[in-house]
Design an enzyme around this catalytic site. Sequence first.
Site, PDB file in Angstrom:
ATOM      1  N   HIS A   5       0.812  -1.207   0.000  1.00 11.50           N
ATOM      2  CA  HIS A   5       0.000   0.000   0.000  1.00 11.50           C
ATOM      3  C   HIS A   5       0.848   1.261   0.000  1.00 11.50           C
ATOM      4  CE1 HIS A   5      -1.873  -3.328   2.283  1.00 11.50           C
ATOM      5  NE2 HIS A   5      -2.866  -3.116   1.441  1.00 11.50           N
TER       6      HIS A   5
HETATM    7 FE1  FES Z   1       0.260  -1.919   3.779  1.00 21.55          FE
HETATM    8 FE2  FES Z   1       2.892  -2.298   3.981  1.00 21.55          FE
HETATM    9  S1  FES Z   1       1.848  -0.563   3.271  1.00 21.55           S
HETATM   10  S2  FES Z   1       1.295  -3.701   4.412  1.00 21.55           S
END
Ligand code: FES
Length: 133
Positions: free
Chosen positions: A98
């Site tokens: 993410h």
């Molecule tokens: Fe979501 Fe690493 S940014 S698990």
Amino acid sequence: ESTTELDVGAIEPGQAIKAVFRKQPLFVRRLTPAEINAANGVAVSELRDPASLADRTKEGHGDMLVTMGVCTHLGCVPLGAAEGENKGEYGGYFCPCHGSHYDTAGRIRKGPAPLNLVVPEYQFTSDTVIVVG
Ligand code: FES
């Protein structure tokens, strides 16, 4: 509880190794002088999870960053420990799940992760050997 012994003496500045500690990925990274300067050039109070590089390394081994290789958002394994991998916008680690960016001290700088990469309990048992756990 199990411990993990690692010889970190062969890690060159700018390189990292991936190991395993209690079935989870562990990163050991030897910082370059530029990476140390980058980490020390940040005002700790402005960080999401305030900590200095000195807080996150052992005295006399301030160039050796030992962290879990587990993103503090939802647990993916960040990139940046292997040669050629994306180190993110702050030159440390990048979690592609993410988009969390960690700096050269493994501190969260951008993206959804709430906390720095965890520094496990460990000790140097010689100049080049660490025991984690
Ligand atoms: Fe979501 Fe690493 S940014 S698990």
